[in-house]
Design a protein around this motif. Structure first.
Motif, PDB file in Angstrom:
ATOM      1  N   ASN A  53      -5.207 -10.599  -4.513  1.00 48.99           N
ATOM      2  CA  ASN A  53      -5.163 -12.028  -4.805  1.00 48.99           C
ATOM      3  C   ASN A  53      -5.494 -12.820  -3.554  1.00 48.99           C
ATOM      4  O   ASN A  53      -4.869 -12.645  -2.500  1.00 48.99           O
ATOM      5  N   VAL A  67     -10.468 -14.900  -9.234  1.00 52.29           N
ATOM      6  CA  VAL A  67      -9.733 -13.912 -10.020  1.00 52.29           C
ATOM      7  C   VAL A  67     -10.658 -12.809 -10.500  1.00 52.29           C
ATOM      8  O   VAL A  67     -10.339 -11.615 -10.398  1.00 52.29           O
ATOM      9  N   ASN A  70     -11.607 -10.643  -7.631  1.00 51.99           N
ATOM     10  CA  ASN A  70     -10.516  -9.730  -7.276  1.00 51.99           C
ATOM     11  C   ASN A  70     -10.445  -8.545  -8.229  1.00 51.99           C
ATOM     12  O   ASN A  70     -10.215  -7.407  -7.812  1.00 51.99           O
ATOM     13  N   GLN A 116      -5.190  -8.031 -11.862  1.00 51.43           N
ATOM     14  CA  GLN A 116      -5.357  -8.021 -10.419  1.00 51.43           C
ATOM     15  C   GLN A 116      -4.391  -7.048  -9.737  1.00 51.43           C
ATOM     16  O   GLN A 116      -4.338  -6.981  -8.522  1.00 51.43           O
ATOM     17  N   ASN A 153      -7.038 -10.107   1.051  1.00 45.88           N
ATOM     18  CA  ASN A 153      -6.545 -10.484  -0.278  1.00 45.88           C
ATOM     19  C   ASN A 153      -5.684  -9.392  -0.919  1.00 45.88           C
ATOM     20  O   ASN A 153      -5.579  -9.304  -2.138  1.00 45.88           O
TER      21      ASN A 153
END
Length: 231
Positions: A53, A67, A70, A116, A153
């Motif tokens: 994320n 999103v 990811n 995710q 992330n």
């Protein structure tokens, strides 16, 4: 002339060879139980969850794009987390005896569609070592991703926890015994029919009439010999 086998004949064969069927079935189950409980080494499992994320943004369209990005990156991360670049560091940090290739076989990465979050699962013969490998691997991966992908992330969503009296995930003795019983039953039934097929001896008068098509005119009964009477 073609021979036909009726259900009655099949049941007769099963009844005749019931001891072989029972013994082989029980032997298969007992053998499987002994191997499962006393021969095979128990394997334990530990899992962590990793979240992919990026930083929040006020732009909803950008967030939706991030999103999806990811989610797409998880496939790449699944390869990286099992790569020698990550596993070598885990081996050195924990002073593991197994090689990088062997450790790779112990690690499984699973993901859910359009999620995710992906799970990192480690299997090992020692539950404590499996937990340490899973946690060390996830933390090492989190640290190394920015250097490898130039993207920060990744975060560890949940760590692996060592439970008291951890139960092994394999072998599964009950399932192994059940499978062995089914296989033993099938093999023993097949063997019973094979023995019956190969047995071409005549057991009684009806066998002669059935196989040769000849009428039985008479029979000689078996007489026990009595040596005391001089016979």
């Amino acid at each position: 002339m073609d021979e036909t086998i009726s259900i009655k004949d099949l049941l007769k064969t099963l009844k005749k060879r019931w001891m072989i069927i029972v013994l082989l079935t029980l032997l298969s189950g007992i053998t499987s139980g002994v191997i499962s409980y006393y021969v095979l080494t128990p394997v334990y499992q530990a899992s962590t969850q990793i979240l992919v994320n990026q930083k929040d943004s006020d732009d909803l369209a950008l967030n939706a794009t991030q999103v999806q990005t990811n989610v797409d990156l998880i496939n790449t991360y699944s390869v990286i987390i099992k790569s020698p670049a990550i596993l070598e560091k885990v081996v050195k940090e924990l002073h593991l005896k197994q090689s990088v290739g062997a450790l790779n076989q112990q690690v499984t990465v699973t993901r859910q569609e359009n999620s995710q979050v992906f799970s990192l699962t480690v299997q090992d013969t020692d539950p404590d070592r499996a937990t340490k490998i899973a946690n060390t691997l996830s933390v090492t991966f989190q640290k190394e991703v920015p250097n490898l992908m130039n993207i920060d992330n990744v975060s560890v969503l949940s760590k692996a926890v060592l439970k008291e009296n951890s139960a092994p995930v394999k072998p599964n003795p009950q399932m192994n015994i059940l499978i062995a019983l089914v296989i033993g039953l099938m093999v023993s039934i097949g063997l019973a029919f094979l023995l019956e097929y190969l047995d071409n001896t005549f057991k009684n008068e009806s066998d002669i009439e059935k196989d040769l098509g000849l009428p039985v005119l008479g029979s000689i009964q078996k007489v026990s010999r009595n040596y005391k009477d001089g016979f």
